[in-house]
Design an enzyme around this catalytic site. Sequence first.
Site, PDB file in Angstrom:
ATOM      1  CG  HIS A 325     -56.028 -47.531 -33.260  1.00  0.00           C
ATOM      2  ND1 HIS A 325     -55.208 -48.597 -33.540  1.00  0.00           N
ATOM      3  CD2 HIS A 325     -57.118 -48.036 -32.646  1.00  0.00           C
ATOM      4  CE1 HIS A 325     -55.800 -49.707 -33.125  1.00  0.00           C
ATOM      5  NE2 HIS A 325     -56.955 -49.394 -32.577  1.00  0.00           N
ATOM      6  CE  LYS A 503     -45.668 -46.983 -44.861  1.00  0.00           C
ATOM      7  NZ  LYS A 503     -45.901 -47.508 -43.530  1.00  0.00           N
ATOM      8  NE  ARG A 504     -56.263 -45.722 -47.410  1.00  0.00           N
ATOM      9  CZ  ARG A 504     -57.577 -45.723 -47.274  1.00  0.00           C
ATOM     10  NH1 ARG A 504     -58.209 -46.803 -46.855  1.00  0.00           N
ATOM     11  NH2 ARG A 504     -58.286 -44.642 -47.564  1.00  0.00           N
ATOM     12  CE  LYS A 509     -50.413 -44.583 -43.105  1.00  0.00           C
ATOM     13  NZ  LYS A 509     -49.794 -45.616 -42.237  1.00  0.00           N
ATOM     14  CB  THR A 611     -49.173 -53.547 -38.365  1.00  0.00           C
ATOM     15  OG1 THR A 611     -50.089 -53.033 -39.338  1.00  0.00           O
ATOM     16  CG2 THR A 611     -49.729 -53.343 -36.975  1.00  0.00           C
ATOM     17  CE  LYS A 615     -49.232 -56.158 -42.286  1.00  0.00           C
ATOM     18  NZ  LYS A 615     -50.070 -55.255 -43.113  1.00  0.00           N
TER      19      LYS A 615
HETATM   20  C1  LIG Z   1     -50.560 -54.109 -42.801  1.00  0.00           C
HETATM   21  C2  LIG Z   1     -51.435 -53.377 -43.742  1.00  0.00           C
HETATM   22  C3  LIG Z   1     -51.638 -52.010 -43.582  1.00  0.00           C
HETATM   23  C4  LIG Z   1     -50.959 -51.203 -42.513  1.00  0.00           C
HETATM   24  O1  LIG Z   1     -49.729 -50.729 -43.025  1.00  0.00           O
HETATM   25  P1  LIG Z   1     -48.907 -49.587 -42.272  1.00  0.00           P
HETATM   26  O2  LIG Z   1     -47.623 -49.537 -43.014  1.00  0.00           O
HETATM   27  O3  LIG Z   1     -48.731 -50.010 -40.859  1.00  0.00           O
HETATM   28  O4  LIG Z   1     -49.697 -48.330 -42.400  1.00  0.00           O
HETATM   29  C5  LIG Z   1     -52.462 -51.370 -44.493  1.00  0.00           C
HETATM   30  N1  LIG Z   1     -53.058 -52.029 -45.499  1.00  0.00           N
HETATM   31  C6  LIG Z   1     -52.868 -53.345 -45.691  1.00  0.00           C
HETATM   32  C7  LIG Z   1     -53.520 -54.011 -46.837  1.00  0.00           C
HETATM   33  C8  LIG Z   1     -52.054 -54.069 -44.810  1.00  0.00           C
HETATM   34  O5  LIG Z   1     -51.893 -55.386 -45.005  1.00  0.00           O
END
Ligand SMILES: *Cc1c(COP(=O)(O)O)cnc(C)c1O
Length: 762
Positions: A325, A503-504, A509, A611, A615
Amino acid sequence: MKYSEQIELILNSYYGHSTKDASVKELYNAVSRIVMNEALPKWDATKKSEGKRCGYLSLEFLIGRLVYSNMLNLGILEDMKKTLKSLGRDINEFEEIEDDALGNGGLGRLAACFLDSAATHDIKLDGYGLRYKYGLFKQSFVDGYQHEEADDWQKWGDPFSIRKEEDKVLVHFSDFDVLAIPYDYPVIGYNSNTINTLRLWQAENANDFNFTDFDNMNGKTNAVADYQANEITYVLYPNDNSLEGKYLRLRQEYFMVSASLQDFINKYKKKGLSFNEISNYQIWQLNDTHPTLAIPEFIRLLNNEGLSYNEGLAIARKCFNFTNHTIMGEALEKWPVFMLNELIPDVYNVIQFLQTKIEEELHNPNLFIIHDNVVHMANLAIFVSSHVNGVAKIHTNILKNDTFKMWNEVYPNKILNVTNGITPRRWVALNNPKLAKLISNKIGDEWIKDLSKLEELKPYIDEKFVNDFIKIKNDNKKILSKYIKEHDNVDIDSSFIFDIQIKRLHEYKRQLLNALSILYIYNELKTGNLKDFKPQAFIFGAKSAPGYYIAKAIIKFINEIANLVNNDPQVNNKLKVIFVENYNVSYAERLVCAADISEQISMAGMEASGTGNMKFMANGTPTLGTLDGANVEICDMAGIDNNYIFGLTVDEVNELKKNYDPNWYLDNNLKLKAVVNTLIDGTFNDEKGYLKALYNSLTTGDRKDYYLVFADFDSYINAKLKVNSEFGTKEYYHKCIQNMLNCSKFSSDRSINDYNELIWKL
Ligand SMILES: *Cc1c(COP(=O)(O)O)cnc(C)c1O
């Protein structure tokens, strides 16, 4: 019996309440019980069905709230909505039920999406993980600083699990044994006949608790053992994309895989088949290196059954596959030999055997498992696994050409790509019911199970459709504004452009790049340089690992910017900044359906896939992003011109990194310098020195501005201003619709199908 009668009966017999007086928790537990009852027959049938299965081994499952998704997938959501209404209650009351957050971020959420997709498409995939008592911490802000509190998710009950006492096993460590008790959760497919199982192991004391000893105060050793045993599944490690090399984490990893494999072997033995045939019945997918000890543990368990290590290895090679990953050094697991040898010497013995095999077969020390007294988990996983996969095209290419280049030379067909995906059940049908209805009214609802059906929408895209789409987006924005007001006590006018980065919190990022760009816009608005700027709200959601100092500094910085901007009457009719508290799956559901722009701005080469980007795309939101991770494939599918792409490419990053001097950018770009200087010039409150440290991380040391925030600044500003100027136009909405129409590749149904065709062959 009708649902209304069942609900009344359960509430009455368990809680002594009528539906009208029941608490939300009681009602939730009653409705969940009905869901479980409905699920049981299919769940039993799936368990008894024959055929090869895959176990998805993962230290994290970020599932989110289950009550709605379980009802949707069973096909009883609408019925239950009506039933509750007729009883004077409202299904939305369950919004109060918090997430069970047994994951950090993308990796754990991916595991949850995969389970949903597999069950939906009758693929025999079961999840194996840990039932942490405390999931990811709850976040709040105090004076703009992140504050963490334990997440006691079980306070709502855990109505979707069944404790399986009869399947308990004992996990042995050199210092004590631990009982592993499984809790099984049904994984209900959408409109399918399959209900797979998510099995989460809980650690408990192996010695029977002795009250006499306890009374006599001789219970000390027993009490100590109890504490140590329970501790193993006490809490999820809150680090995303970085290893914390602690004994307790190592115990968690071993506990999970040992319990899962012992459970399998116990059951397999009852079949009376040869161990050589295991791979015809069961294989395992390793979700990152975290569960890699499964490989030596498997060989050790087979050795206990009388097979040699060589025989065990031959079987293991057919049974394990590994998903990588990340390429980040700090996340690649390396355990010191002494720790493994101390805690699990018998397993370490197998690792030494594997090291001798690798020396025999491959002569390149770079590929060794044990090197300089450190065990390289990725090398172990790659050596034994049949297949190794990256999670987006660009990421897999980096694995093949860089990170695992030498592995790719010795095993040219081992590394392959399976691009990540998201489940359209949770991430469109559930979180955006109005958009789902708009689509279903045109083409029926098969798209929920087969996103490629969105193709059929194309002939229906006319002005009316676009207007309906806009109306839905605006409604979702209103709902979000209201929620942000309630949850975070910030007013945002829903007519503002909603620019969202969730995101985290991680330096790679680059939430910092976003923050600096907001200050830039703020300055330009103040000086009157920026004329036709449309009102825009910048919304952030992110948790930082509690020990990640610079990430916490970035949170503080953004909260200070929010404070400055939102309280400045000269700009706050044009600009708003909100950092929502406690970003989690349920919050994500509300945010992704209400976004006008999706920020995916990692330094190219760093985000393996992402991911979150998918979304937003599925909900009809263009990406403002770099050519990184799955953004690249999003552009391939929706058209690069239908997104806002900026910044250095992977090759340009690599070139620039040879000789990068961030201070050059500061000296040559006074507007950049002005915004960066706010970290140290007293603009913001910084009594604890976080902002100063952040400034230093950008301007001094070997890793100064390691993620090239300054180098991408100008191109980012240009792209961002382009979004602002295009927003609301025909061109902008065309981009939205093209993203939504072309998102089918990013369904986790497609990912699961790829895994099955390329790797599992179930
Ligand atoms: C989808 C999701 C992530 C992943 O987000 P990225 O933008 O791909 O890092 C992290 N936390 C939550 C709660 C999510 O639903």
